[in-house]
Design a protein around this motif. Structure first.
Motif, PDB file in Angstrom:
ATOM      1  N   ARG A   1     -11.227  50.633  33.592  1.00  0.00           N
ATOM      2  CA  ARG A   1     -11.046  49.888  32.353  1.00  0.00           C
ATOM      3  C   ARG A   1     -12.260  48.972  32.142  1.00  0.00           C
ATOM      4  O   ARG A   1     -12.288  47.843  32.612  1.00  0.00           O
ATOM      5  CB  ARG A   1      -9.749  49.079  32.411  1.00  0.00           C
ATOM      6  N   SER A   2     -13.252  49.478  31.421  1.00  0.00           N
ATOM      7  CA  SER A   2     -14.498  48.731  31.267  1.00  0.00           C
ATOM      8  C   SER A   2     -15.014  48.665  29.837  1.00  0.00           C
ATOM      9  O   SER A   2     -16.059  48.088  29.576  1.00  0.00           O
ATOM     10  CB  SER A   2     -15.583  49.357  32.156  1.00  0.00           C
ATOM     11  N   LEU A   3     -14.271  49.247  28.870  1.00  0.00           N
ATOM     12  CA  LEU A   3     -14.752  49.288  27.493  1.00  0.00           C
ATOM     13  C   LEU A   3     -14.297  48.069  26.705  1.00  0.00           C
ATOM     14  O   LEU A   3     -13.146  47.657  26.795  1.00  0.00           O
ATOM     15  CB  LEU A   3     -14.266  50.562  26.791  1.00  0.00           C
ATOM     16  N   GLY A   4     -15.198  47.531  25.890  1.00  0.00           N
ATOM     17  CA  GLY A   4     -14.870  46.431  24.995  1.00  0.00           C
ATOM     18  C   GLY A   4     -14.520  46.933  23.612  1.00  0.00           C
ATOM     19  O   GLY A   4     -14.434  48.138  23.356  1.00  0.00           O
TER      20      GLY A   4
ATOM     21  N   VAL B   1     -17.713  56.971  32.483  1.00  0.00           N
ATOM     22  CA  VAL B   1     -17.498  56.365  31.175  1.00  0.00           C
ATOM     23  C   VAL B   1     -18.558  55.321  30.844  1.00  0.00           C
ATOM     24  O   VAL B   1     -18.875  55.086  29.683  1.00  0.00           O
ATOM     25  CB  VAL B   1     -16.077  55.760  31.087  1.00  0.00           C
ATOM     26  N   ARG B   2     -19.121  54.659  31.850  1.00  0.00           N
ATOM     27  CA  ARG B   2     -20.147  53.650  31.559  1.00  0.00           C
ATOM     28  C   ARG B   2     -21.395  54.287  30.972  1.00  0.00           C
ATOM     29  O   ARG B   2     -22.007  53.753  30.040  1.00  0.00           O
ATOM     30  CB  ARG B   2     -20.495  52.867  32.825  1.00  0.00           C
TER      31      ARG B   2
ATOM     32  N   GLU C   1      -9.089  52.937  29.219  1.00  0.00           N
ATOM     33  CA  GLU C   1     -10.382  52.441  29.677  1.00  0.00           C
ATOM     34  C   GLU C   1     -10.857  51.253  28.839  1.00  0.00           C
ATOM     35  O   GLU C   1     -11.988  50.809  28.980  1.00  0.00           O
ATOM     36  CB  GLU C   1     -11.417  53.576  29.599  1.00  0.00           C
ATOM     37  N   THR C   2      -9.958  50.750  27.966  1.00  0.00           N
ATOM     38  CA  THR C   2     -10.301  49.671  27.044  1.00  0.00           C
ATOM     39  C   THR C   2      -9.596  48.375  27.455  1.00  0.00           C
ATOM     40  O   THR C   2      -8.398  48.386  27.755  1.00  0.00           O
ATOM     41  CB  THR C   2      -9.888  50.034  25.608  1.00  0.00           C
TER      42      THR C   2
ATOM     43  N   THR D   1     -14.152  59.400  36.418  1.00  0.00           N
ATOM     44  CA  THR D   1     -13.875  60.197  35.220  1.00  0.00           C
ATOM     45  C   THR D   1     -13.384  61.575  35.640  1.00  0.00           C
ATOM     46  O   THR D   1     -13.721  62.063  36.727  1.00  0.00           O
ATOM     47  CB  THR D   1     -15.155  60.319  34.357  1.00  0.00           C
ATOM     48  N   PRO D   2     -12.589  62.240  34.806  1.00  0.00           N
ATOM     49  CA  PRO D   2     -12.128  63.596  35.121  1.00  0.00           C
ATOM     50  C   PRO D   2     -13.269  64.596  34.913  1.00  0.00           C
ATOM     51  O   PRO D   2     -13.715  64.787  33.785  1.00  0.00           O
ATOM     52  CB  PRO D   2     -10.984  63.833  34.121  1.00  0.00           C
TER      53      PRO D   2
END
Length: 489
Positions: A18-21, A168-169, A241-242, A351-352
């Motif tokens: 969970r790293s998304l803004g 995801v990053r 991830e948000t 990530t998958p």
């Protein structure tokens, strides 16, 4: 931030990072829509069949999709889970119908992924003719142009698959930069075209001789707007991830459709105002690249088209990201074959990886089946619209039934339509049905541009949906996924 125990309440554990803004969540929805990619891809098509009047399909589609987005915003707040459409549908209806919504969305995403990748053909040969690696005619309706589109699209899909497997990053960094470049590009494009306009905005009130306009042509030209303005639900598909997803995701969904719709509308009208001619066939044959090079000059025009190529890359990347999350969400419910493999998350990248490889491989396979097919663009885009709109309808329809039965009360503190829920939801359902019928109608303008008269080509989206239904039912009978938790409605 969504606490881990909220996922536990839905029967899941926190596996994705969970790293998304807020901006990254918006960027996911906006990049899927990607007005520079899709408007450039189908502007010529829209103008060919609707003339300047095709502009009016934009506000109609924008209004309809905003209704859908308002409904989705409520669901994003209530179910902040990866997989958006699939998760919402399975909570609203039981058994095969809820699973089938996810199945159709998955197929629609794969088709949309292929359609986005071949958009490179619209811009790259205009930037440099060396990108025309197959034959000499770059027109997408020619056999050599269609073959080159498949080659460029395949190379792009290899790249986006590698990035999606990387975490995801990395995706977020590329996506954020790409969205910023696209937003800047839209502002520069609209401003520049407005400054060099040779006619007023009243151009959209008149037909142009030879464009095939009329009610039938305008209805066919709606494919452009319908194709552009979907995929905003991806802003909610990355919910796991948000940060603070219950509040961030609804806003991201609405912003994605509004910014995309208003920006696309501005691009269309200013392009019509600035085009050197509306009757010489260039606008229909070469679309926006013709307007760009004519207005900005060859050198500056190529620079701008390079920015469009970046938007195409980011759009394809984001569509695949949404597809990966959907595959992951369905697989962890045991709702897909090879579920254990598809639901595993790499401990290194978070990530998958298997869904990334699967989605990329399926999209490349779809392109290879259409090598040299001059109906490649219109057939794939039209089919993707029908399939994705049907998936949306399998969410908005059951939700309307639940509302009418009093089974969807507002939750305090979460985004809600309140007393407007039933009329907005009902209008969203009506719009979805009308658009599916319109785009799926067996028109030779969309599905048989070569005039072969082959019935299977005219009926391709109907055949695709029928085949998907049969294959989905057989898959369902074999898998029989475990029933979802009882809906919290």
């Amino acid at each position: 931030m969504t606490p881990p125990d909220e996922l536990t309440a839905f029967g899941y554990r926190q596996e994705l990072r969970r790293s998304l803004g807020g901006f990254s969540a918006f960027a996911a929805g906006f990049s899927f829509v990607s007005i520079l990619t899709t408007v450039f891809q189908l502007f010529g098509f829209g103008y060919t069949f609707g003339g300047p009047l095709f502009f009016w399909t934009w506000p109609v589609v924008l209004a309809g999709q905003l209704l859908v987005a308002l409904v989705f915003a409520e669901l994003a707040a209530r179910y902040p889970l990866a997989g958006s459409v699939y998760q919402w549908a399975k909570q609203l209806t039981r058994g095969f119908l809820g699973w089938f919504a996810g199945w159709m969305m998955l197929l629609g995403c794969v088709v949309a992924l292929a359609a986005a990748a071949i958009a490179l053909q619209v811009v790259l040969p205009s930037v440099w003719d060396g990108f025309q690696l197959v034959g000499g005619d770059p027109a997408v309706t020619s056999p050599s142009g269609a073959a080159n589109a498949v080659l460029l699209g395949t190379l792009l899909l290899v790249f986006t698959t590698a990035v999606n497997a990387g975490g995801v990053r990395l995706i977020a960094r590329i996506n954020d930069v790409g969205v910023a470049a696209e937003l800047l590009g839209v502002v520069v494009l609209v401003t520049g075209l407005g400054l060099f306009a040779v006619r007023g905005p009243q151009v959209v009130l008149h037909d142009t001789p030879g464009t095939g306009a009329g009610i039938g042509g305008v209805l066919a030209s709606a494919l452009m707007a319908a194709y552009v303005l979907y995929g905003f639900d991806t802003a909610a598909s990355v919910a796991e991830e948000t940060k603070n997803a219950r509040r961030t995701a609804p806003r991201a969904v609405l912003r994605a459709v509004l910014v995309s719709g208003i920006g696309g509308l501005a691009v269309v009208i200013t392009a019509l105002m600035a085009a050197p001619s509306l009757t010489d066939g260039q606008l229909a044959g070469h679309g926006l690249p013709y307007v760009i090079t004519a207005v900005f000059g060859d050198s500056l025009g190529r620079v701008f088209l390079a920015d469009v190529a970046v938007a195409v890359v980011v759009c394809t990347l984001t569509i695949q990201t949404g597809t990966v999350r959907l595959i992951y969400a369905m697989a962890r419910d045991g709702a897909l074959p090879a579920a254990t493999r598809l639901s595993s998350v790499s401990p290194r990248t978070g990530t998958p990886v298997a869904p990334a490889l699967l989605s990329g491989g399926l999209a490349i396979g779809l392109l290879l089946l259409n090598v040299g097919n001059p109906t490649l663009f219109s057939t794939i885009t039209g089919t993707s619209v029908v399939v994705v709109y049907l998936a949306y309808l399998l969410v908005t329809g059951p939700l309307l039934v639940n509302r009418l039965r009093g089974r969807f009360p507002a939750e305090p503190g979460l985004f809600s339509l309140g007393r407007w829920g039933v009329p907005v939801n009902g209008a969203a359902v009506a719009y979805g049905v009308a658009m599916i019928v319109n785009i799926g109608w067996p028109r030779p303008e969309i599905y048989d541009v070569t005039g072969s008269g082959a019935p299977w080509m005219l009926l391709f989206p109907i055949e695709f949906v029928g085949g998907a239904l049969v294959l989905g039912w057989l898959c369902w009978l074999r898998l029989r996924p475990a029933p979802a938790l009882e809906p919290a409605i």
